[in-house]
Write a protein that holds these residues in place. Structure first.
Motif, PDB file in Angstrom:
ATOM      1  N   LEU B  32       0.876  -1.175   0.000  1.00  0.00           N
ATOM      2  CA  LEU B  32       0.000   0.000   0.000  1.00  0.00           C
ATOM      3  C   LEU B  32       0.916   1.229   0.000  1.00  0.00           C
ATOM      4  N   LEU B  33       0.710   2.126  -0.968  1.00  0.00           N
ATOM      5  CA  LEU B  33       1.607   3.282  -1.085  1.00  0.00           C
ATOM      6  C   LEU B  33       0.814   4.579  -0.991  1.00  0.00           C
ATOM      7  N   ARG B  34       1.389   5.540  -0.285  1.00  0.00           N
ATOM      8  CA  ARG B  34       0.829   6.884  -0.298  1.00  0.00           C
ATOM      9  C   ARG B  34       1.973   7.877  -0.164  1.00  0.00           C
ATOM     10  N   GLY B  35       2.160   8.685  -1.173  1.00  0.00           N
ATOM     11  CA  GLY B  35       3.261   9.647  -1.143  1.00  0.00           C
ATOM     12  C   GLY B  35       4.590   8.917  -1.005  1.00  0.00           C
ATOM     13  N   THR B  36       5.398   9.371  -0.062  1.00  0.00           N
ATOM     14  CA  THR B  36       6.723   8.774   0.111  1.00  0.00           C
ATOM     15  C   THR B  36       6.707   7.584   1.078  1.00  0.00           C
ATOM     16  N   LYS B  37       5.520   7.201   1.538  1.00  0.00           N
ATOM     17  CA  LYS B  37       5.451   6.096   2.509  1.00  0.00           C
ATOM     18  C   LYS B  37       4.794   4.870   1.886  1.00  0.00           C
ATOM     19  N   SER B  38       5.089   3.722   2.444  1.00  0.00           N
ATOM     20  CA  SER B  38       4.434   2.499   1.991  1.00  0.00           C
ATOM     21  C   SER B  38       4.366   1.514   3.146  1.00  0.00           C
ATOM     22  N   TRP B  39       3.412   0.609   3.035  1.00  0.00           N
ATOM     23  CA  TRP B  39       3.219  -0.416   4.052  1.00  0.00           C
ATOM     24  C   TRP B  39       2.996  -1.753   3.343  1.00  0.00           C
ATOM     25  N   ARG B  40       3.743  -2.749   3.764  1.00  0.00           N
ATOM     26  CA  ARG B  40       3.619  -4.063   3.126  1.00  0.00           C
ATOM     27  C   ARG B  40       2.783  -4.966   4.017  1.00  0.00           C
ATOM     28  N   ILE B  41       1.869  -5.707   3.388  1.00  0.00           N
ATOM     29  CA  ILE B  41       0.983  -6.592   4.136  1.00  0.00           C
ATOM     30  C   ILE B  41       1.266  -8.030   3.720  1.00  0.00           C
TER      31      ILE B  41
END
Lengths: 297, 97
Positions: B32-41
């Motif tokens: 999941l990406l938003r701007g300069t951040k991301s989260w992996r699930i």
């Protein structure tokens, strides 16, 4: 020591001024140099609007010099052109720094040699480098994780390499051959269509997309170390590391000459307490990493 | 081919949900990406691989939407990474013991 009319010594007044400049310039890490007021020109407006919120504006030579003297290491300077830095020559003798420069115009070869005296890395926007758009570029340059994001890059077809520039302006070289999917349904990478997207989190070659963190995972041991610390739950054993690396390289357990698939499986499950040095050497060689890095994945 | 999964409003404009052609392969995940951040699930457990984000970073409604589409993600992952399918820890075809 002469006192001023307010009773403050000249020396302490100068110290106070120095502290103020240190505070003002030392707290930033991205500076925008515009001593010639080009940000008011129509053609510069779009870029200026994208970066102005995120950077410390330097619109005179004194501020430029102060920023250079007080900035924290690895700070970044942005500028519409390189002429803004000619004033540095009057004040700074031969000096190697960790600072970085991104110029949004062409830079003549001779000028580049001069700039390389003051800046560790110099990028010019009009070279054969494809960059993020202005808005994304500005956000990446000030992001806390900018070292793990890419602002642009280029493909060197002669050397079959992709040169990527991180948000810190540091370059990273990745073999073009790395940009291959692990499945026949993955598209072929098209080096003529290089692009960085998703605020530096994705590298695209035509339809082919690679995650920036996958690139850093394989080519930056410091990134791997940091990533391992951040992972919430991960088996950090040597066997698990070897397994992750084998899968990353798209290899099967029977792809190791002289070592049975069963032995590889046992090593990956840590059922062999201390694999023989010769075995680890073969594994490292097949995985194309140094033996000392086998446990870092 | 890299897959960008479509998201409903109001997340469509600022968020991306992707499985790319080259990812860190283990463990299987969707990003999941938003701007300069991301989260992996993690596709095996439904848990975040890295730090768990605060609700203000990743809206819980968005997360529920993502977690409800795992079958879709798993089929894309298995096609892109046939050597490390999502089910591989349970039934590893390399395990010829």
């Amino acid at each position: 020591m002469m006192k001023t009319s307010s009773g403050v010594t000249k020396r302490s007044a100068s110290r106070s001024e120095r502290s103020k400049r240190e505070m003002r310039f030392g707290s930033h890490c991205v500076y925008f140099v515009d001593t010639q007021r080009k940000r008011r020109q129509k053609k510069s407006q779009r870029l200026w609007k994208a970066v102005c919120r995120h950077t410390c504006l330097l619109d005179n030579d004194d501020d430029l010099l102060s920023s250079f003297q007080h900035a924290s290491p690895r700070s970044i300077w942005l500028s519409f052109d390189s002429s803004a830095f000619s004033s540095l020559a009057n004040h700074i003798s031969v000096f190697q720094s960790e600072h970085r420069l991104l110029v949004f115009s062409e830079v003549a070869e001779a000028t580049r040699h001069v700039l390389n005296v003051y800046f560790r890395h110099v990028l010019a926007a009009k070279e054969a480098i494809s960059y993020l758009d202005a808005k994304e570029l500005a956000e990446v340059l000030v992001a806390p994780n900018r070292a793990d994001l890419f602002i642009g890059g280029t493909v060197d077809m002669k050397d079959e390499a992709v040169v990527l520039y991180r948000g810190t302006i540091d370059p990273l070289v990745v073999p073009l051959a790395w940009f291959v999917g692990q499945s026949s349904s993955s598209p072929k990478a098209d080096p003529q269509k290089f692009q960085v997207s998703d605020f530096g989190q994705t590298v695209k070659l035509g339809e082919f997309e690679a995650a920036s963190d996958a690139i850093l995972y394989e080519f930056d041991s410091d990134f791997r170390r940091r990533r391992k610390k951040e992972l919430l739950k991960e088996d950090k054993s040597l066997g698990a590391s070897i397994r992750r690396l084998r899968l990353q390289k798209n290899l099967r357990r029977d792809d190791f000459p002289g070592i049975s698939a069963k032995t590889i499986a046992r090593i990956e499950r840590n059922e062999i307490g201390a694999p023989q040095a010769q075995t680890l050497a073969v594994i490292a060689s097949r995985l194309d990493v140094k033996e000392s890095d086998l446990g870092s994945y | 081919m890299a897959t960008a999964f479509e998201l409903p409003e109001p997340w469509r404009k600022s968020w991306r949900l992707k499985i790319r052609d080259r990812e860190t392969v283990e463990p299987p995940h969707v990003t999941l990406l938003r701007g300069t951040k991301s989260w992996r699930i993690n596709l095996r457990t439904g848990q975040f691989l890295d730090r768990t984000p605060a609700p203000r970073e990743v809206p819980r409604q968005l997360l529920r939407h993502v977690l409800g589409r795992f079958d879709e993600f798993i089929s894309v992952w298995d096609e892109l990474y046939p050597l490390n399918p999502v089910q591989s820890l349970e039934r590893d075809s390399d395990d010829e013991d």
